[in-house]
Design a protein around this motif. Structure first.
Motif, PDB file in Angstrom:
ATOM      1  N   UNK A 154       0.992  -1.066   0.003  1.00 45.74           N
ATOM      2  CA  UNK A 154      -0.105  -0.131   0.060  1.00 45.74           C
ATOM      3  C   UNK A 154       0.875   1.406  -0.183  1.00 45.74           C
ATOM      4  N   UNK A 155       1.612   1.509  -1.249  1.00 43.94           N
ATOM      5  CA  UNK A 155       2.472   2.531  -1.239  1.00 43.94           C
ATOM      6  C   UNK A 155       1.596   3.873  -1.500  1.00 43.94           C
ATOM      7  N   UNK A 156       1.966   4.847  -0.894  1.00 39.88           N
ATOM      8  CA  UNK A 156       1.517   6.313  -0.929  1.00 39.88           C
ATOM      9  C   UNK A 156       2.112   6.992  -1.965  1.00 39.88           C
ATOM     10  N   UNK A 157       1.449   7.564  -3.125  1.00 43.72           N
ATOM     11  CA  UNK A 157       2.110   8.303  -4.434  1.00 43.72           C
ATOM     12  C   UNK A 157       2.748   9.357  -3.894  1.00 43.72           C
ATOM     13  N   UNK A 158       3.611   9.723  -4.430  1.00 45.69           N
ATOM     14  CA  UNK A 158       4.406  11.200  -4.592  1.00 45.69           C
ATOM     15  C   UNK A 158       3.457  11.986  -5.246  1.00 45.69           C
ATOM     16  N   UNK A 159       4.029  13.365  -5.044  1.00 50.50           N
ATOM     17  CA  UNK A 159       3.384  14.347  -5.901  1.00 50.50           C
ATOM     18  C   UNK A 159       1.740  14.698  -5.569  1.00 50.50           C
ATOM     19  N   UNK A 160       1.454  14.147  -4.418  1.00 50.76           N
ATOM     20  CA  UNK A 160       0.108  14.564  -4.116  1.00 50.76           C
ATOM     21  C   UNK A 160      -0.289  16.068  -3.725  1.00 50.76           C
ATOM     22  N   UNK A 161       0.576  16.945  -3.244  1.00 51.15           N
ATOM     23  CA  UNK A 161       0.414  18.192  -3.039  1.00 51.15           C
ATOM     24  C   UNK A 161       0.089  18.890  -4.401  1.00 51.15           C
ATOM     25  N   UNK A 162       0.954  18.614  -5.406  1.00 53.54           N
ATOM     26  CA  UNK A 162       0.959  19.023  -6.795  1.00 53.54           C
ATOM     27  C   UNK A 162      -0.286  18.726  -7.383  1.00 53.54           C
ATOM     28  N   UNK A 163      -0.856  17.482  -7.393  1.00 53.01           N
ATOM     29  CA  UNK A 163      -1.938  16.709  -7.951  1.00 53.01           C
ATOM     30  C   UNK A 163      -3.435  17.580  -7.268  1.00 53.01           C
ATOM     31  N   UNK A 164      -3.222  17.984  -6.179  1.00 52.08           N
ATOM     32  CA  UNK A 164      -4.552  18.374  -5.353  1.00 52.08           C
ATOM     33  C   UNK A 164      -4.456  19.812  -5.952  1.00 52.08           C
ATOM     34  N   UNK A 165      -3.444  20.560  -6.091  1.00 52.57           N
ATOM     35  CA  UNK A 165      -3.390  21.908  -6.640  1.00 52.57           C
ATOM     36  C   UNK A 165      -4.019  22.038  -8.080  1.00 52.57           C
ATOM     37  N   UNK A 166      -3.369  20.707  -8.898  1.00 53.85           N
ATOM     38  CA  UNK A 166      -3.667  20.848 -10.271  1.00 53.85           C
ATOM     39  C   UNK A 166      -5.327  20.606 -10.518  1.00 53.85           C
ATOM     40  N   UNK A 167      -5.858  19.663  -9.841  1.00 50.13           N
ATOM     41  CA  UNK A 167      -7.272  19.388  -9.759  1.00 50.13           C
ATOM     42  C   UNK A 167      -8.120  20.499  -9.378  1.00 50.13           C
ATOM     43  N   UNK A 168      -7.852  21.264  -8.315  1.00 47.42           N
ATOM     44  CA  UNK A 168      -8.755  22.310  -7.711  1.00 47.42           C
ATOM     45  C   UNK A 168      -8.366  23.608  -8.609  1.00 47.42           C
ATOM     46  N   UNK A 169      -7.663  23.721  -9.324  1.00 48.79           N
ATOM     47  CA  UNK A 169      -7.040  24.859 -10.319  1.00 48.79           C
ATOM     48  C   UNK A 169      -8.301  24.821 -11.239  1.00 48.79           C
ATOM     49  N   UNK A 170      -8.694  23.721 -11.708  1.00 49.73           N
ATOM     50  CA  UNK A 170      -9.890  23.439 -12.781  1.00 49.73           C
ATOM     51  C   UNK A 170     -11.141  24.340 -12.094  1.00 49.73           C
ATOM     52  N   UNK A 171     -11.905  24.689 -13.054  1.00 52.07           N
ATOM     53  CA  UNK A 171     -13.299  25.099 -12.698  1.00 52.07           C
ATOM     54  C   UNK A 171     -14.209  24.139 -12.262  1.00 52.07           C
ATOM     55  N   UNK A 172     -14.677  24.180 -11.188  1.00 52.81           N
ATOM     56  CA  UNK A 172     -15.846  23.229 -10.676  1.00 52.81           C
ATOM     57  C   UNK A 172     -17.041  22.905 -11.889  1.00 52.81           C
ATOM     58  N   UNK A 173     -16.813  21.307 -12.007  1.00 59.80           N
ATOM     59  CA  UNK A 173     -17.780  20.931 -12.919  1.00 59.80           C
ATOM     60  C   UNK A 173     -16.945  20.625 -14.340  1.00 59.80           C
ATOM     61  N   UNK A 174     -15.754  20.735 -14.069  1.00 60.27           N
ATOM     62  CA  UNK A 174     -15.035  20.584 -15.450  1.00 60.27           C
ATOM     63  C   UNK A 174     -13.930  19.611 -15.237  1.00 60.27           C
ATOM     64  N   UNK A 175     -14.035  18.695 -14.045  1.00 58.17           N
ATOM     65  CA  UNK A 175     -13.255  17.559 -13.973  1.00 58.17           C
ATOM     66  C   UNK A 175     -14.007  16.212 -13.690  1.00 58.17           C
ATOM     67  N   UNK A 176     -13.885  15.335 -14.604  1.00 59.05           N
ATOM     68  CA  UNK A 176     -14.386  14.000 -14.545  1.00 59.05           C
ATOM     69  C   UNK A 176     -13.736  12.790 -14.055  1.00 59.05           C
ATOM     70  N   UNK A 177     -13.958  11.958 -13.044  1.00 54.69           N
ATOM     71  CA  UNK A 177     -13.423  11.171 -12.506  1.00 54.69           C
ATOM     72  C   UNK A 177     -13.703   9.653 -13.323  1.00 54.69           C
TER      73      UNK A 177
END
Length: 564
Positions: free
Chosen positions: A193-216
Motif C-alpha cells: 500500500x505505497x502512497x504516491x508522491x506528488x500529491x500536493x501538486x496533484x491536489x493543486x492541479x485538480x482544484x485549479x480547474x473550474x468546478x464541474x470541469x473534472x470527470x473521474x
C-alpha cells in the motif's frame, strides 16, 4: 494409496505433491480448481491427507480457469488451479487470456510428463512454459521437489504485485512423486500500500480547474484496491461525475451513489463526445478507455488533460500525454490526497456542491427516462433487451452479486443498477467468450458460497456449459439467466453500424444465427442436474427469477428476447 510421507531421523520426508499442499495450506488456499489427468494423479492422491483443501472439479479446462478467476476476484486473493498437460493448458488458454487482461491474480499449474522420458516424446508432452508464456506474467518448470516452496511462494507474491495477473508453474510427474524433506518455511508479509508522491501538486492541479470541469474515471484498479469509499469522497469534494471504464471488469463504485454516471461507451468518438465538456479527467487505474471498433479520432478531446493514479507505472502516460500522474496504491494514496483536496477546494465549496447537484440531477433524469421507456412497453409480444434488463435487475435487487456475460443486455443492465454495494457487478473484460458461467461458480465460492446471478448470452452459454454441472455438484446457489435471442446479435449490430457491409444492406448474415437446430437450454440444464424454466413474456420475468433465487441450489432461467 501410495505412501505420501515418512518420518526419518532427518525429519519428515514426503512426496512433492504433499509439499505443494503444505505450501498451499500455509498460504490460505481453500480451493484447488482443476480437471485431473494422469500427470495430476500424485496431487489427487495427496489430497486424501489434506481434507481442508477442497478440490473443485470442472469438466473442461476453460471452465476451470474461469472458476478460479471468478473466485479470485470475489475473494480478493489469488486463485489456485491445476490443469492437465499441454492439451489441458491449451483448452484453458482463452480464459487464461481473459484473466491476464483483467489482471486477475492466479497461480496456474499444469501437470507435466515425467521428465525422465520426455526425450522420447511421450503422449501429452509439450513445452508448457512456452505455451503459457504469452498469457502470464512469468512461467517456469519446477525441476526438483525441493524447489516447490520457493517457487510457489514466489508465484503467490508475484501474482498480487502490480500489475497483478496470472503466473504459471509446470509440475513434472516425477517432481510430484519425488521424496523431499525440504522445510516449507513461513509465508512472507508484504505491504504493497505505497502512497504516491506528488500529491500536493496533484491536489493543486485538480482544484485549479473550474468546478464541474473534472470527470473521474473509476477503473478496475479501484476494486482491487478496495477504494470505493475514497473515490466517493474525492468525487463529493470536487462535485465531479464518476464514470466507469468503457469495457470494465468491475463496476467498482456504488451504482446508487448520486455522482455515478455509468460506464463510458466503447468507441473513441463516443468517448470523446461524452468527455467533451470537461477540461480534465482524473483516471484511477489504467486501461479505462478501451475501444472495440475503430473510429476516426482519439478517445480524448485535445483540450482534455489527463491526470492519473495507478500502482502500475506502465499505465501512466501510456497512450495520452499527462501533465501529472502518480504511482501508488489507489486507496492509500486517495486517503492521503483527500485532506489536501478538501483544503484546496474550501474557497469554492459552494460551487463544487452545486456542480455535484447538477450531476446528480442529470443522472436521475437519464435513469427516469430509461425506466419510463420500459414501462411504456409492458405487454409487447416480444421482449426487448432493455425490458429484459430492467425486469432482471429489479428481481435481483441491490444485494446479490452479478456476473455478466450477456453482451446484448449488458449496457442496459448497467444503466438500471441501483446498489450501495460497490462489488455487486463484474463483467467479461477480456472479451473471449466462455468466462461468465464458470466465473459465477467461482464467485459464489469466493463469497463464502453466497448467492450469485450469472447473466449470459445464448451464444456465450455454449462455450462453458459444463459450469452447470459443477454448480450442481457443489450445491451452489448460482442462478444462470440465459438471454436468448437465437443469434450473434452484437456482431449483426456492428455490421449495421457500418455503411459498407452487404450483409447489413440485404439483411442476411452468414454464420450468425443459432436456429437450425435451436438449442434446448432447458434440456441442457436438466442433463447436468440444474432445474430450469423458460420465459416468453416480460411480466413473467421477475416472478420466475425470484422463484429461482429462492431455491437452495442452482437454477437456470431462459429469457427469450428480441432478435435483430
Amino acid at each position: 494409496m501410495a505412501v505420501t510421507s515418512v518420518d526419518t531421523a532427518g525429519g519428515k520426508t514426503r512426496r512433492g505433491a504433499a509439499v505443494l499442499l503444505e505450501v498451499l495450506r500455509s498460504e490460505g488456499v481453500e480451493y484447488i480448481f482443476g480437471n485431473p489427468g494422469t500427470t495430476e494423479l500424485p496431487l489427487i492422491d495427496a489430497l486424501l491427507e489434506v481434507p481442508n483443501v477442497h478440490y473443485v472439479l470442472g469438466l473442461q479446462e476453460a471452465s476451470v480457469v474461469a472458476m478460479a478467476d471468478g473466485y479470485a476476484q470475489a475473494a480478493r486473493k489469488p486463485g489456485f488451479l491445476n490443469l492437465h498437460t499441454a492439451g489441458g493448458l491449451g483448452h484453458g488458454m482463452g480464459n487464461l487470456l481473459n484473466a491476464s487482461v483483467s489482471q486477475t491474480p492466479l497461480v496456474v499449474t499444469a501437470g507435466q510428463q515425467d521428465s525422465r522420458h520426455t526425450i522420447s516424446d511421450p503422449l501429452l508432452f509439450g513445452d508448457l512454459v512456452q505455451i503459457a508464456r504469452p498469457a502470464v506474467k512469468w512461467a517456469q518448470e519446477v525441476a526438483h521437489a525441493d524447489q516447490l516452496p520457493v517457487l510457489l511462494r514466489r508465484a503467490f507474491h508475484d501474482s498480487t504485485a502490480a500489475p497483478t495477473g496470472p503466473v504459471f508453474l509446470s509440475l513434472p510427474m516425477d517432481v510430484m512423486e519425488e521424496m523431499s524433506s525440504v522445510d516449507i518455511g513461513e509465508p512472507s508479509t508484504i505491504n504493497r500500500q505505497a502512497v504516491a508522491g506528488g500529491l500536493p501538486e496533484l491536489a493543486q492541479a485538480l482544484t485549479a480547474l473550474r468546478p464541474g470541469k473534472v470527470a473521474i474515471i473509476a477503473g478496475d484498479e479501484v476494486y482491487a484496491s478496495d477504494a470505493a469509499a475514497e473515490v466517493a469522497a474525492v468525487a463529493e469534494c470536487l462535485g465531479a461525475p464518476v464514470y466507469g471504464s468503457s469495457w470494465p471488469s468491475r463496476i467498482p463504485f456504488a451504482t446508487a451513489h448520486p455522482l455515478w454516471c455509468g460506464n463510458l461507451p466503447t468507441q473513441a468518438t463516443a468517448i470523446a463526445e461524452k468527455l467533451s465538456g470537461y477540461d480534465a479527467i482524473f483516471a484511477l487505474g489504467g486501461k479505462s478507455l478501451i475501444t472495440i471498433l475503430y473510429t476516426e479520432g482519439p478517445a480524448l478531446p485535445p483540450s482534455c488533460a489527463v491526470y492519473q493514479m495507478s500502482s502500475d507505472v506502465r499505465d501512466l502516460g501510456r497512450t495520452f500525454w499527462t501533465p501529472l500522474s502518480v504511482v501508488g496504491d489507489i486507496r492509500a494514496s486517495l486517503q492521503a490526497l483527500l485532506p489536501m483536496l478538501q483544503k484546496a477546494a474550501a474557497p469554492q465549496r459552494a460551487a463544487y456542491a452545486a456542480s455535484g447537484q447538477k450531476v446528480a440531477e442529470a443522472r436521475r433524469a437519464q435513469r427516469a427516462q430509461a425506466v419510463a421507456e420500459v414501462l411504456a412497453h409492458p405487454a409487447d409480444a416480444v421482449i426487448s433487451p432493455r425490458v429484459a434488463a430492467w425486469e432482471v435487475v429489479r428481481a435481483i435487487g441491490p444485494d446479490i452479486a452479478i456476473v455478466d456475460e450477456a453482451i446484448a443486455t449488458s449496457s442496459d443492465v448497467r444503466l438500471f443498477l441501483e446498489s450501495a454495494w460497490p462489488a455487486q457487478y463484474s463483467f467479461l473484460r477480456g472479451g473471449a467468450l466462455g468466462w461468465g458461467m464458470p466465473a459465477a461458480v467461482g464467485a459464489s465460492l469466493g463469497l463464502g458460497r453466497d448467492r450469485v446471478v450469472s447473466l449470459v448470452g445464448d451464444g456465450a452459454a455454449l462455450y462453458s456449459p459444463q459450469a452447470l454441472w459443477t454448480a450442481a455438484h457443489e450445491k451452489l446457489p448460482v442462478t444462470f439467466v440465459v438471454m436468448n435471442n437465437r443469434e450473434y446479435n452484437v456482431l449483426k449490430n456492428f455490421m449495421r453500424q457500418q455503411n459498407n457491409y452487404i450483409s447489413a444492406q440485404e439483411g442476411t448474415y452468414p454464420a450468425m444465427d443459432i436456429v437450425d437446430p435451436q438449442i434446448d437450454y432447458q434440456a441442457l440444464a436438466r442433463s447436468m442436474g440444474v432445474p430450469s424454466s423458460r420465459v416468453t413474456r416480460a411480466a413473467d420475468i421477475a416472478p420466475t427469477l425470484e422463484a429461482a433465487l429462492a431455491t437452495d441450489g442452482p437454477a437456470l432461467v431462459e429469457i427469450m428476447i428480441a432478435a435483430g
